[in-house]
Structures are given as structure tokens and as C-alpha cells.
Design a protein around this motif. Structure first.
Motif, PDB file in Angstrom:
ATOM      1  N   PRO A 255     107.183  38.657  35.653  1.00 46.96           N
ATOM      2  CA  PRO A 255     106.425  37.681  36.442  1.00 46.96           C
ATOM      3  C   PRO A 255     105.242  37.074  35.687  1.00 46.96           C
ATOM      4  O   PRO A 255     104.853  35.941  35.973  1.00 46.96           O
ATOM      5  CB  PRO A 255     105.932  38.507  37.645  1.00 46.96           C
ATOM      6  CG  PRO A 255     106.908  39.611  37.764  1.00 46.96           C
ATOM      7  CD  PRO A 255     107.294  39.946  36.356  1.00 46.96           C
ATOM      8  N   GLY A 256     104.676  37.826  34.720  1.00 48.60           N
ATOM      9  CA  GLY A 256     103.596  37.263  33.928  1.00 48.60           C
ATOM     10  C   GLY A 256     104.045  36.094  33.085  1.00 48.60           C
ATOM     11  O   GLY A 256     103.266  35.188  32.774  1.00 48.60           O
TER      12      GLY A 256
ATOM     13  N   LEU B 252     106.634  54.262  32.259  1.00 44.85           N
ATOM     14  CA  LEU B 252     105.725  53.146  32.508  1.00 44.85           C
ATOM     15  C   LEU B 252     106.057  51.979  31.581  1.00 44.85           C
ATOM     16  O   LEU B 252     105.929  50.816  31.973  1.00 44.85           O
ATOM     17  CB  LEU B 252     104.271  53.571  32.322  1.00 44.85           C
ATOM     18  CG  LEU B 252     103.292  52.496  32.806  1.00 44.85           C
ATOM     19  CD1 LEU B 252     102.190  53.117  33.658  1.00 44.85           C
ATOM     20  CD2 LEU B 252     102.674  51.738  31.644  1.00 44.85           C
ATOM     21  N   GLY B 253     106.502  52.295  30.365  1.00 41.73           N
ATOM     22  CA  GLY B 253     106.941  51.226  29.475  1.00 41.73           C
ATOM     23  C   GLY B 253     108.106  50.448  30.071  1.00 41.73           C
ATOM     24  O   GLY B 253     108.146  49.212  30.020  1.00 41.73           O
ATOM     25  N   ILE B 254     109.051  51.177  30.676  1.00 40.25           N
ATOM     26  CA  ILE B 254     110.201  50.521  31.295  1.00 40.25           C
ATOM     27  C   ILE B 254     109.771  49.687  32.493  1.00 40.25           C
ATOM     28  O   ILE B 254     110.127  48.503  32.615  1.00 40.25           O
ATOM     29  CB  ILE B 254     111.241  51.579  31.720  1.00 40.25           C
ATOM     30  CG1 ILE B 254     111.850  52.254  30.491  1.00 40.25           C
ATOM     31  CG2 ILE B 254     112.342  50.938  32.571  1.00 40.25           C
ATOM     32  CD1 ILE B 254     112.700  53.470  30.813  1.00 40.25           C
ATOM     33  N   THR B 255     108.991  50.296  33.400  1.00 40.19           N
ATOM     34  CA  THR B 255     108.594  49.569  34.611  1.00 40.19           C
ATOM     35  C   THR B 255     107.666  48.404  34.286  1.00 40.19           C
ATOM     36  O   THR B 255     107.734  47.345  34.915  1.00 40.19           O
ATOM     37  CB  THR B 255     107.902  50.520  35.609  1.00 40.19           C
ATOM     38  OG1 THR B 255     106.768  51.145  34.991  1.00 40.19           O
ATOM     39  CG2 THR B 255     108.854  51.604  36.074  1.00 40.19           C
ATOM     40  N   ASN B 256     106.806  48.579  33.276  1.00 40.01           N
ATOM     41  CA  ASN B 256     105.895  47.504  32.904  1.00 40.01           C
ATOM     42  C   ASN B 256     106.628  46.366  32.195  1.00 40.01           C
ATOM     43  O   ASN B 256     106.205  45.211  32.262  1.00 40.01           O
ATOM     44  CB  ASN B 256     104.773  48.036  32.012  1.00 40.01           C
ATOM     45  CG  ASN B 256     103.409  47.776  32.614  1.00 40.01           C
ATOM     46  OD1 ASN B 256     103.282  47.505  33.811  1.00 40.01           O
ATOM     47  ND2 ASN B 256     102.374  47.858  31.795  1.00 40.01           N
ATOM     48  N   THR B 257     107.716  46.701  31.485  1.00 33.87           N
ATOM     49  CA  THR B 257     108.507  45.643  30.858  1.00 33.87           C
ATOM     50  C   THR B 257     109.077  44.718  31.921  1.00 33.87           C
ATOM     51  O   THR B 257     108.958  43.487  31.840  1.00 33.87           O
ATOM     52  CB  THR B 257     109.646  46.245  30.022  1.00 33.87           C
ATOM     53  OG1 THR B 257     109.081  47.020  28.959  1.00 33.87           O
ATOM     54  CG2 THR B 257     110.527  45.152  29.428  1.00 33.87           C
TER      55      THR B 257
ATOM     56  N   TYR C  53      99.717  38.250  38.870  1.00 37.41           N
ATOM     57  CA  TYR C  53      99.636  37.395  37.689  1.00 37.41           C
ATOM     58  C   TYR C  53      99.457  35.922  38.067  1.00 37.41           C
ATOM     59  O   TYR C  53      98.863  35.152  37.302  1.00 37.41           O
ATOM     60  CB  TYR C  53     100.880  37.569  36.820  1.00 37.41           C
ATOM     61  CG  TYR C  53     100.888  38.854  36.036  1.00 37.41           C
ATOM     62  CD1 TYR C  53      99.785  39.237  35.283  1.00 37.41           C
ATOM     63  CD2 TYR C  53     102.003  39.695  36.033  1.00 37.41           C
ATOM     64  CE1 TYR C  53      99.784  40.411  34.559  1.00 37.41           C
ATOM     65  CE2 TYR C  53     102.010  40.881  35.306  1.00 37.41           C
ATOM     66  CZ  TYR C  53     100.898  41.226  34.575  1.00 37.41           C
ATOM     67  OH  TYR C  53     100.894  42.391  33.855  1.00 37.41           O
ATOM     68  N   THR C  54      99.961  35.531  39.229  1.00 37.59           N
ATOM     69  CA  THR C  54      99.728  34.165  39.685  1.00 37.59           C
ATOM     70  C   THR C  54      98.233  33.901  39.829  1.00 37.59           C
ATOM     71  O   THR C  54      97.704  32.886  39.354  1.00 37.59           O
ATOM     72  CB  THR C  54     100.434  33.917  41.036  1.00 37.59           C
ATOM     73  OG1 THR C  54     101.846  34.003  40.848  1.00 37.59           O
ATOM     74  CG2 THR C  54     100.089  32.540  41.586  1.00 37.59           C
TER      75      THR C  54
ATOM     76  N   MET D   9     107.617  44.591  39.898  1.00 34.37           N
ATOM     77  CA  MET D   9     107.933  43.195  39.584  1.00 34.37           C
ATOM     78  C   MET D   9     107.452  42.273  40.707  1.00 34.37           C
ATOM     79  O   MET D   9     106.824  41.241  40.454  1.00 34.37           O
ATOM     80  CB  MET D   9     109.432  43.019  39.383  1.00 34.37           C
ATOM     81  CG  MET D   9     109.981  43.558  38.086  1.00 34.37           C
ATOM     82  SD  MET D   9     111.760  43.284  37.929  1.00 34.37           S
ATOM     83  CE  MET D   9     111.817  41.487  37.849  1.00 34.37           C
ATOM     84  N   CYS D  10     107.741  42.653  41.926  1.00 32.40           N
ATOM     85  CA  CYS D  10     107.377  41.810  43.073  1.00 32.40           C
ATOM     86  C   CYS D  10     105.862  41.742  43.255  1.00 32.40           C
ATOM     87  O   CYS D  10     105.293  40.672  43.497  1.00 32.40           O
ATOM     88  CB  CYS D  10     108.038  42.349  44.340  1.00 32.40           C
ATOM     89  SG  CYS D  10     109.844  42.232  44.327  1.00 32.40           S
ATOM     90  N   SER D  11     105.202  42.886  43.137  1.00 32.15           N
ATOM     91  CA  SER D  11     103.750  42.916  43.319  1.00 32.15           C
ATOM     92  C   SER D  11     103.032  42.163  42.204  1.00 32.15           C
ATOM     93  O   SER D  11     102.029  41.478  42.437  1.00 32.15           O
ATOM     94  CB  SER D  11     103.272  44.363  43.382  1.00 32.15           C
ATOM     95  OG  SER D  11     101.885  44.440  43.604  1.00 32.15           O
TER      96      SER D  11
END
Length: 510
Positions: free
Chosen positions: A441-442, A431-436, A311-312, A304-306
Motif C-alpha cells: 500500500p505504501g 515481520l519481514g514477510i508481513t511488512n513486505t 500510508y495514504t 496490508m489493509c490497515s
């Protein structure tokens, strides 16, 4: 002293005093060149290049789609530019000329921010279902349909824009909905295809297609906008995605056991080195142990932090190049792309180095993941802060941004593939969980950026870069403290549990 996590996830249990050896000796490993697993990585690379091109093309095209960066200035005020305009452009009313008849729209900064973030509203919804279904059925169908669906919807972008910003927002959200399954499907496939000692290089090669896609799409979008008009961007990118899907469905298989063109030697090597972890997880998953897993939450927080800084830049860098530095549209796309060229090369190289460190037993898997995460985050964050103080210097800004994103590519061999280390069978849903969580941030970053930069000032953009860098460093520290590369107890298979019981019985009897 042997590392506790080992280097082959199904190697025979050894006494703690013995050295841990790979299951397959080096002279028994079939070559990667022209192998089925390398061909799979290359097709994935192209697929992610396409989907990231589909994702970022709006970032550059937006500059051409709006008729001004501030469509409704006050009647008695003039726009104060943060940096001086290029010579001869002070009196130009159409900075980015389009072919005759190309429509443009009066969207303000806030509307643009919502449109750039719309993709991620849909992207959030299908990460976990996509990972779960890919882990059960296999990932090839979900990855292929995800790219194909996103590409087909992209073809409708000009029509949606003509109908209004709300329609375009809905279309972008639907594109995100389709693309949300792609990365979890990739992880689920590599759980069945990637030998433990080759995970870093295969996964970073396939995942680096995202950076390569951004690198190609950003300058090409600028060029196409100026020569053919911005609608052509979406027709060409959508068509490329549909073409890729044809090759994917012809040449790819879920599992090495069912691949029609794999050699017997390579098939046996992959199956034997992965073992029972290379099978589907069935319908049931250990949800509660996952939710209570500290290493999994370390990945979630860090991604999330990275992703905030990533995405910025991905969504807002072309706007910065336009509003602050006043690059023309074609230069804007090329310079916005340079950071992703460096990240593509650096992430691919990091995968080779990471595998080498693990194979040579220089560091444990845990330490390798933490090392590459810190090496990618800390210097990149410092350089991002430096961007905010580069002022109107084009050279310094482009140099700092390029170095920041290039060095950040090292995290591809760190936290971004850690799911397959801690639970190979459940890597897709993890990965689905972590990517959610990592997609949040996106959604928020473009909106926050639009809020900070509504006056188009250097001070506003300085806040954008400082916030991104601070969040990035905080995540890296969390991962350094709580991250792990060991298979978690809840991730074992029935076969592994039975073997562990036998080992304990033998130990008691002796």
C-alpha cells in the motif's frame, strides 16, 4: 477456565484442569526503571523517530520543492479551487516563499505521487532478507546500519533533486532499501529481550517512535523550509540519523547474555522467562508451514489493509492541507503532525493496558490482540469517512483526522505485534514477510491518491478517504475471524518438542 495459549512461553506443562501461572512471580521481577531492556526500548524509540522523520520529510518539503501545485494549466482556463483561498492570497503567485536561490521544480501531481511512493519500492526488497538475517545473527547490527545508511543517503537528496526527478526517485528507493531491515531487526531483537508479560509495552514503546518521528518531522520540516530552505531539511535530518547510530553501536547488544551493563538479576529474569524461544533460529526455517499458516495470513491481510489508510495519510495529508484547505506551509506541517501525536500517546498507553489484561488473565492473548485491533480500526475508519464530508471546515477536518489516527494507535497492541506471539523464534522473518506485503500500500496508495486527486476536487479526496476506510475495515474483519495469539506447532524448538514427547510418555505410563 484457563486460557489455552498460556502466559509464559516456556512454563512447565500443566494438566488442563490447572490454572496457568506466570513463570516469574511478580515479586521476583526486576524493576523496569533504568533497566537494560527499557534503555533498549528508548534507543529503539529514538531510532524509529529518526527513520520516520527521514521517511515523511519529503511529504512536506514537496510542497516547497515544486513551484506550483499545477505547473502546466491550460492557457485559456483558470484553476478552480475546491475551497476558497484565504483572504489576500488570490493574487499571490508564490504561496510558499523560499530563501533566495533555493531551487524549485515543475513536477505535476503524478510525478509527485511517484516520488512519494519511490521509498517503498526499495523498502519492499529488504524486509524478508533483513528479518531472516536478524533472526540468525541478531538484529542490532542490521537496525543500526539500516538507520545509518538511510540517514547518509538523505544527505544527498538536494543533489539528486537538482539532477532530476528520476535521480530523486532512485535515491528514495535506495533509502527504502536501507530502512527495510529496521522493523524486522527490531522484532528479532525483542524475541531475545522482551519477557512475555512485557512484550506489549516494550514493543509499543519502541515502535511508537515512528509516530513521534512523524509528529516532530512534519512541523519542523515546514518551519525549516520557510526559514532555511527545503535543502536544509534533508541535511539536518540526515545528520540526526548519523548521530543516533553512534549511540546505538556503543550501548546496544543483540542478546541479554552478551550485554556489558545488564544486572545479573535482570539477565536471568529475561533468559528464564523467554526460555529456548529466545535464541536464533539457525539457517533453516519452516518455509512451507509458514506459507500454509492461517494466523500468519490473517496478519498479512490485516496489515496490508490497515497500512493503506496509514500510508495514504502519511504521504498525502500535507498535499490535502495545501491543495484543499490552503494552509500555509508552517501550519500545514503542524496540523499534519497532530494525528501522529495522538497515535504516539495512544499506542504507548495501549501497550500497558494490553499487558495488564494478559497478566491479570482477563482475556487470552488471542482475544487481546483481536480486541485492540478492532478498537483501533473501526472507530478510526468511521472518522476517516467523516473527514470526507467535513468539506472546507478546517476545524472539523483537523479534529476528525486527529481522532482517527489517535484511536488507530490501539492497533499497535493488536495485529502489529502478533508475529512474536505465534512464533517468537521466527518473529524477525515473520515481520519481514508481513511488512513486505504491508508495504505494497505504501507504493500504491500515493499513486492512487494522485490519480483520484489530479483535478484537486473535494469529490476526488472523498474517494481517497472512502477507499482507505473500506479497505481498513475489511482487514479487521479478516483478523477477527482468522487471527490467533497461540504459538504455532511449526514454531517450537527442539527442546520444546523433546519436552512434549516426555509429557506424552508420562501421560501414557500413568
Amino acid at each position: 477456565m484457563p486460557q489455552p495459549n498460556g502466559y509464559s512461553i516456556n512454563s512447565a506443562p500443566l494438566d488442563k484442569s490447572e490454572d496457568i501461572e506466570p513463570l516469574i512471580e511478580n515479586d521476583a521481577v526486576p524493576p523496569q526503571c533504568c533497566s537494560a531492556r527499557l534503555n533498549l526500548a528508548f534507543l529503539m524509540f529514538l531510532g524509529f523517530a529518526v527513520v520516520y522523520g527521514l521517511r515523511v520529510n519529503l511529504s512536506v518539503a514537496m510542497v516547497a520543492m515544486v513551484n506550483t501545485t499545477d505547473p502546466k494549466p491550460s492557457q485559456n482556463t483558470s484553476i478552480i479551487h475546491a475551497c476558497p483561498l484565504p483572504a489576500g492570497s488570490e493574487n499571490t503567485t508564490d504561496t510558499f516563499p523560499q530563501p533566495e536561490g533555493t531551487p524549485q521544480y515543475p513536477w505535476d501531481s503524478e510525478t509527485q505521487g511517484w516520488l512519494l511512493g519511490a521509498f517503498f519500492f526499495g523498502y519492499l526488497c529488504t524486509q524478508i532478507p533483513g528479518g531472516y538475517l536478524s533472526g540468525h545473527f541478531g538484529g542490532s547490527i542490521f537496525l543500526g546500519l539500516g538507520v545509518l545508511g538511510t540517514a547518509a543517503l538523505t544527505l544527498l537528496t538536494p543533489l539528486a533533486a537538482q539532477m532530476g526527478s528520476y535521480w530523486l526517485f532512485a535515491l528514495r528507493a535506495l533509502e527504502g532499501f536501507g530502512e527495510g531491515v529496521t522493523f524486522p531487526a527490531m522484532m528479532a531483537m525483542w524475541a531475545r529481550w522482551a519477557p512475555p508479560l512485557e512484550r506489549s509495552r516494550l514493543m509499543t514503546l519502541s515502535g511508537s517512535g515512528a509516530n513521534f518521528g512523524a509528529f516532530l518531522a512534519l512541523p519542523l520540516t515546514g518551519y525549516i523550509c520557510q526559514t532555511l530552505g527545503w535543502p536544509a531539511v534533508f541535511y539536518l535530518c540526515g545528520g540526526a540519523g548519523c548521530l543516533w547510530a553512534v549511540f546505538w553501536f556503543i550501548f546496544v547488544s543483540n542478546d541479554p547474555r552478551t550485554h556489558r551493563r545488564i544486572s545479573e538479576e535482570e539477565r536471568d529474569y529475561i533468559i528464564n522467562s523467554i526460555g529456548s524461544q529466545g535464541t536464533g533460529h539457525g539457517w533453516s526455517v519452516p518455509v512451507l508451514p509458514m506459507l500454509l499458516s492461517v494466523p500468519l495470513w490473517a496478519i498479512i491481510v490485516t496489515q496490508m489493509c490497515s497500512n493503506w489508510s496509514y500510508y495514504t495519510l502519511l504521504t498525502s495529508l500535507p498535499t490535502y492541507m495545501d491543495n484543499i484547505l490552503h494552509f500555509d506551509l508552517q501550519s500545514n506541517g503542524f496540523l499534519s503532525a497532530l494525528p501522529y501525536l495522538g497515535a504516539w500517546l495512544f499506542s504507548t498507553l495501549s501497550g500497558v493496558v494490553a499487558d495488564s489484561l494478559i497478566e491479570r488473565k482477563v482475556f487470552s492473548i488471542t482475544n487481546v490482540r483481536k480486541l485492540f485491533t478492532l478498537a483501533g480500526v473501526l472507530p478510526a475508519s468511521a472518522l476517516l469517512v467523516a473527514v470526507s464530508y467535513a468539506g472546507c471546515s478546517h476545524i472539523l477536518t483537523v479534529t476528525f483526522l486527529t481522532l482517527s489516527t489517535t484511536i488507530g494507535g490501539a492497533t499497535a497492541s493488536g495485529v502489529y505485534i502478533n508475529q512474536i506471539d505465534i512464533a517468537p523464534r521466527y518473529a524477525g522473518i515473520l515481520l519481514g514477510i508481513t511488512n513486505t506485503f504491508g508495504t505494497i500500500p505504501g507504493v500504491l496508495a500515493p499513486i492512487v491518491t494522485g490519480y483520484f486527486t489530479k483535478d484537486h476536487t473535494l469529490a476526488g479526496w472523498r474517494m481517497v478517504f472512502w477507499v482507505a476506510a473500506g479497505i481498513n475495515v475489511g482487514g479487521a474483519l479478516v483478523y477477527t475471524i482468522f487471527g490467533s495469539g497461540e504459538i504455532q506447532p511449526w514454531a517450537g524448538t527442539k527442546e520444546e518438542s523433546a519436552e512434549a514427547k516426555k509429557d506424552r510418555s508420562r501421560s501414557i505410563s500413568t
